[in-house]
Design a protein around this motif. Structure first.
Motif, PDB file in Angstrom:
ATOM      1  N   UNK A   1       0.818  -1.217   0.000  1.00 34.43           N
ATOM      2  CA  UNK A   1       0.000   0.000   0.000  1.00 34.43           C
ATOM      3  C   UNK A   1       0.851   1.266   0.000  1.00 34.43           C
ATOM      4  N   UNK A   2       0.354   2.255  -0.720  1.00 30.69           N
ATOM      5  CA  UNK A   2       0.960   3.587  -0.720  1.00 30.69           C
ATOM      6  C   UNK A   2       0.371   4.331   0.471  1.00 30.69           C
ATOM      7  N   UNK A   3       1.265   4.881   1.311  1.00 34.88           N
ATOM      8  CA  UNK A   3       0.822   5.568   2.529  1.00 34.88           C
ATOM      9  C   UNK A   3       1.571   6.890   2.685  1.00 34.88           C
ATOM     10  N   UNK A   4       1.113   7.689   3.624  1.00 37.10           N
ATOM     11  CA  UNK A   4       1.778   8.962   3.919  1.00 37.10           C
ATOM     12  C   UNK A   4       2.831   8.759   5.015  1.00 37.10           C
ATOM     13  N   UNK A   5       3.678   9.770   5.182  1.00 37.11           N
ATOM     14  CA  UNK A   5       4.651   9.735   6.273  1.00 37.11           C
ATOM     15  C   UNK A   5       3.929   9.606   7.615  1.00 37.11           C
ATOM     16  N   UNK A   6       2.789  10.296   7.759  1.00 42.78           N
ATOM     17  CA  UNK A   6       2.035  10.222   9.016  1.00 42.78           C
ATOM     18  C   UNK A   6       1.515   8.802   9.245  1.00 42.78           C
ATOM     19  N   UNK A   7       1.056   8.139   8.189  1.00 38.54           N
ATOM     20  CA  UNK A   7       0.599   6.750   8.310  1.00 38.54           C
ATOM     21  C   UNK A   7       1.729   5.844   8.799  1.00 38.54           C
ATOM     22  N   UNK A   8       2.905   6.049   8.234  1.00 37.13           N
ATOM     23  CA  UNK A   8       4.064   5.228   8.614  1.00 37.13           C
ATOM     24  C   UNK A   8       4.449   5.521  10.064  1.00 37.13           C
ATOM     25  N   UNK A   9       4.474   6.790  10.423  1.00 33.06           N
ATOM     26  CA  UNK A   9       4.791   7.158  11.806  1.00 33.06           C
ATOM     27  C   UNK A   9       3.795   6.521  12.767  1.00 33.06           C
ATOM     28  N   UNK A  10       2.514   6.575  12.413  1.00 37.04           N
ATOM     29  CA  UNK A  10       1.471   5.980  13.245  1.00 37.04           C
ATOM     30  C   UNK A  10       1.711   4.474  13.406  1.00 37.04           C
ATOM     31  N   UNK A  11       2.095   3.793  12.331  1.00 38.00           N
ATOM     32  CA  UNK A  11       2.364   2.353  12.382  1.00 38.00           C
ATOM     33  C   UNK A  11       3.554   2.053  13.293  1.00 38.00           C
TER      34      UNK A  11
END
Length: 179
Positions: free
Chosen positions: A97-107
């Motif tokens: 999946x393509x995600x945002x930096x915020x999505x990655x940080x949240x993960x």
């Protein structure tokens, strides 16, 4: 978008002028040393620490891409060279999946300390609104097309699965270094 990007484009043009060449393009690279994932893990630990005054962080949510782990990139390079894949330019990022930096940080926050809700998404414009001096522009969409690499017989692993493994192995290394 920037001098860095312009020099990369100039290098691509120079190399592409050769009849037999490989260009491996990547983005959002994670390996040894300082990187986004390690920074987010450290911030998650701080937010989880009741003695630290940091209670949340802001991360841009309008830049999209996929993480690329260096060991996967190295395997892709060796595959392309070892199989004598067709010459040309290959996209080489994690799959999935393509995600945002915020999505990655949240993960990362969620995996590290269960505190993914402490990551507050913000636009790039708002994030840099109070910055002094020039800000290097970043691409909005950094996910690369993996079809040429896949047609050469190599499938990049899903970056989200690799993230879990990376966080676990990084934690193990840190624990061993403390001993």
């Amino acid at each position: 978008l920037s001098v860095y990007g312009q020099t990369k484009a100039a290098g691509d043009i120079a190399v592409a002028g050769c009849p037999r060449h490989y260009i491996m393009r990547s983005s959002w690279v994670i390996g040894e040393g300082h990187n986004f994932v390690k920074t987010m893990k450290g911030l998650s630990d701080r937010v989880a620490d009741p003695g630290d005054k940091l209670d949340k962080i802001t991360v841009v949510d309008d830049q999209l891409g996929r993480l690329t782990f260096t060991r996967d990139m190295a395997e892709a390079v060796f595959h392309v060279l070892g199989t004598h894949a067709p010459y040309g330019t290959y996209g080489c990022t994690g799959s999935g999946a393509v995600k945002s930096w915020a999505d990655i940080a949240r993960a990362v926050f969620e995996a590290a300390n269960g505190n993914g809700d402490r990551v507050v998404p913000v636009s790039t414009a708002d994030y840099y609104a109070s910055a002094e001096g020039p800000i290097a522009p970043r691409p909005i969409h950094s996910a690369l097309d993996l079809s040429k690499l896949e047609s050469a017989g190599f499938h990049m692993p899903d970056w989200e699965e690799e993230l879990e493994e990376y966080l676990f192995s990084s934690s193990e290394k840190a624990n061993m270094e403390q001993l």
